[in-house]
Design an enzyme around this catalytic site. Sequence first.
Site, mmCIF file in Angstrom:
data_model
loop_
_atom_site.group_PDB
_atom_site.id
_atom_site.type_symbol
_atom_site.label_atom_id
_atom_site.label_comp_id
_atom_site.label_asym_id
_atom_site.label_seq_id
_atom_site.Cartn_x
_atom_site.Cartn_y
_atom_site.Cartn_z
ATOM 1 N N LEU A 1 0.840 -1.213 0.000
ATOM 2 C CA LEU A 1 0.000 0.000 0.000
ATOM 3 C C LEU A 1 0.866 1.250 0.000
ATOM 4 O O LEU A 1 0.430 2.326 -0.358
ATOM 5 C CB LEU A 1 -0.911 -0.002 1.226
ATOM 6 C CG LEU A 1 -1.983 -1.101 1.219
ATOM 7 C CD1 LEU A 1 -2.729 -1.107 2.533
ATOM 8 C CD2 LEU A 1 -2.917 -0.895 0.043
ATOM 9 N N GLY B 1 6.599 3.683 4.195
ATOM 10 C CA GLY B 1 6.689 4.798 5.144
ATOM 11 C C GLY B 1 8.136 5.076 5.497
ATOM 12 O O GLY B 1 9.038 4.466 4.946
ATOM 13 N N ASN C 1 9.613 4.457 8.351
ATOM 14 C CA ASN C 1 10.250 3.359 9.103
ATOM 15 C C ASN C 1 9.933 1.984 8.553
ATOM 16 O O ASN C 1 10.494 1.002 9.021
ATOM 17 C CB ASN C 1 9.783 3.405 10.566
ATOM 18 C CG ASN C 1 10.440 4.559 11.288
ATOM 19 O OD1 ASN C 1 11.449 5.078 10.828
ATOM 20 N ND2 ASN C 1 9.848 4.977 12.381
ATOM 21 N N GLY C 2 8.999 1.881 7.589
ATOM 22 C CA GLY C 2 8.681 0.526 7.142
ATOM 23 C C GLY C 2 7.648 0.521 6.038
ATOM 24 O O GLY C 2 7.071 1.554 5.699
ATOM 25 N N LYS C 3 7.409 -0.680 5.473
ATOM 26 C CA LYS C 3 6.461 -0.759 4.359
ATOM 27 C C LYS C 3 5.088 -1.203 4.870
ATOM 28 O O LYS C 3 4.977 -1.779 5.965
ATOM 29 C CB LYS C 3 6.981 -1.715 3.288
ATOM 30 C CG LYS C 3 7.058 -3.160 3.701
ATOM 31 C CD LYS C 3 7.593 -4.035 2.559
ATOM 32 C CE LYS C 3 7.823 -5.466 3.053
ATOM 33 N NZ LYS C 3 8.442 -6.324 2.047
ATOM 34 N N VAL C 4 4.083 -0.918 4.076
ATOM 35 C CA VAL C 4 2.693 -1.180 4.455
ATOM 36 C C VAL C 4 2.063 -2.126 3.426
ATOM 37 O O VAL C 4 2.089 -1.844 2.228
ATOM 38 C CB VAL C 4 1.887 0.138 4.528
ATOM 39 C CG1 VAL C 4 0.465 -0.130 5.004
ATOM 40 C CG2 VAL C 4 2.578 1.142 5.452
ATOM 41 N N CYS D 1 -7.961 -0.758 7.580
ATOM 42 C CA CYS D 1 -7.550 -0.474 6.211
ATOM 43 C C CYS D 1 -8.310 0.742 5.695
ATOM 44 O O CYS D 1 -9.537 0.754 5.672
ATOM 45 C CB CYS D 1 -7.830 -1.663 5.292
ATOM 46 S SG CYS D 1 -7.161 -1.379 3.646
ATOM 47 N N ASP E 1 5.408 15.203 10.840
ATOM 48 C CA ASP E 1 5.539 14.826 9.425
ATOM 49 C C ASP E 1 4.181 14.919 8.748
ATOM 50 O O ASP E 1 3.783 14.035 7.993
ATOM 51 C CB ASP E 1 6.133 13.419 9.297
ATOM 52 C CG ASP E 1 6.630 13.152 7.879
ATOM 53 O OD1 ASP E 1 6.587 11.989 7.437
ATOM 54 O OD2 ASP E 1 7.001 14.122 7.196
HETATM 55 O O1 LIG Z 1 -3.218 3.050 1.553
HETATM 56 C C1 LIG Z 1 -4.225 2.431 1.753
HETATM 57 N N1 LIG Z 1 -4.634 2.045 3.012
HETATM 58 C C2 LIG Z 1 -3.976 2.238 4.211
HETATM 59 C C3 LIG Z 1 -2.706 2.791 4.323
HETATM 60 C C4 LIG Z 1 -2.142 2.916 5.594
HETATM 61 C C5 LIG Z 1 -0.802 3.521 5.735
HETATM 62 C C6 LIG Z 1 -0.045 3.593 6.897
HETATM 63 C C7 LIG Z 1 1.102 4.303 6.537
HETATM 64 C C8 LIG Z 1 1.000 4.604 5.193
HETATM 65 N N2 LIG Z 1 -0.141 4.155 4.721
HETATM 66 C C9 LIG Z 1 2.035 5.379 4.433
HETATM 67 C C10 LIG Z 1 2.226 4.834 3.011
HETATM 68 C C11 LIG Z 1 3.140 5.743 2.204
HETATM 69 C C12 LIG Z 1 2.627 7.141 2.199
HETATM 70 N N3 LIG Z 1 2.483 7.620 3.552
HETATM 71 C C13 LIG Z 1 1.558 6.802 4.364
HETATM 72 C C14 LIG Z 1 3.361 5.288 5.182
HETATM 73 N N4 LIG Z 1 3.251 5.331 6.625
HETATM 74 C C15 LIG Z 1 2.246 4.738 7.309
HETATM 75 O O2 LIG Z 1 2.294 4.625 8.558
HETATM 76 C C16 LIG Z 1 -2.851 2.498 6.710
HETATM 77 C C17 LIG Z 1 -4.116 1.968 6.534
HETATM 78 N N5 LIG Z 1 -4.661 1.848 5.300
HETATM 79 C C18 LIG Z 1 -5.115 2.017 0.610
HETATM 80 C C19 LIG Z 1 -5.185 2.831 -0.517
HETATM 81 C C20 LIG Z 1 -6.019 2.443 -1.575
HETATM 82 C C21 LIG Z 1 -6.744 1.253 -1.538
HETATM 83 C C22 LIG Z 1 -6.622 0.462 -0.406
HETATM 84 C C23 LIG Z 1 -7.369 -0.841 -0.343
HETATM 85 F F1 LIG Z 1 -7.828 -1.148 -1.548
HETATM 86 F F2 LIG Z 1 -6.547 -1.801 0.071
HETATM 87 F F3 LIG Z 1 -8.363 -0.720 0.518
HETATM 88 C C24 LIG Z 1 -5.834 0.833 0.691
#
Ligand SMILES: O=C(Nc1cc(-c2cc3c([nH]2)[C@]2(CCCNC2)CNC3=O)ccn1)c1cccc(C(F)(F)F)c1
Length: 321
Positions: free
Chosen positions: A18, A21, A23-26, A88, A135
Amino acid sequence: ETKRNAVTDDYEVRNEVLGIGINGKVLTCFHRQRLHKCALKIIPDSAKARREVILHKKASVYPNIVRILDIYENKHSNQQSLLIVMECMEGGELFNRMKRIDHKSSFTERQAAGIMHSICKAVSQLHSMNVAHRDLKPENLLFTSNEEEAELKLTDFGFAKECSDSIKNLTTPCYTPYYVAPEVLSKQSYDKTCDIWSLGVIMYMLLCGYPPFYSKHSLPISPGMKTKIRAGEYEFPEEDWCMVSDEAKNLIQAMLTVESEKRPNIETILKSSWLSEFTTHVPKTPLNTLHVLMEELEQWDDVEAAICETNKYNRMPSDEE
Ligand SMILES: O=C(Nc1cc(-c2cc3c([nH]2)[C@]2(CCCNC2)CNC3=O)ccn1)c1cccc(C(F)(F)F)c1
């Protein structure tokens, strides 16, 4: 309540990334019993990683912060890691969602105010528990779903910091802070004030589609851009800002105050009628934001990288333990 069993006992982890970040990947993951989709952030264990988890967990009780569902301590690809299972956010990141708004229903100043209101609510929840995010940027702002009424929430506590109010105790009447230095007094509030600056940059971008400070030839950061940030030198180009209310411009100017101690705090900002009464008070003026977002699609990553740089730049090097 950190679990030590394998996250794969309880969740099916997929390789759908997804995002990456600090510190890590999602990735996405699915709860084996409840069968609902979650997000899994994998962070190599370290003091910083533990701080991220502790602060996110603490903040997770607030409505405008992405919820934490589980935390695991696992060995992941031979590396001791912390794994955060989050709700999510199916609507994805703020600007990706905005790029999907069709041009017919153009984006209005009132919609921008509604988004800013949600972001400021998240920041006020953090600041009320003496945590600075440090951030704040569009890609850390996620929507719960693709629905119209989706909620906007804040994530990624990789740079968050407790601005311990221990100094506040020092200034309690019984204790005369003979020896505390001025920068130490302002420091603990300094962290929160850099969030206010970022809010000003985000609000500016919501209203026109490009950032107030950027470098020529879309380099991520340049000496010229740093000079402009230090001097608080930016404009409201007439062609994009003539239809925007003065109230909005005044609010941006207040947040983009160079002297951090003169910047308004989040409670003051939330009291402005542009935010507190946005549903009735802010005009539904159509903005150029979407056109700009769409046409600068390719340059967009540089701009986001620029904000990343600005945020990094906002943080003192001394903070990076
Ligand atoms: O990013 C999505 N869902 C999501 C994402 C996060 C998330 C947490 C973190 C990040 N994303 C980032 C990613 C890189 C950019 N900064 C934010 C880095 N640090 C984090 O702590 C948490 C919960 N749900 C997403 C987007 C489109 C579709 C969908 C899905 F289809 F899966 F529902 C999910």
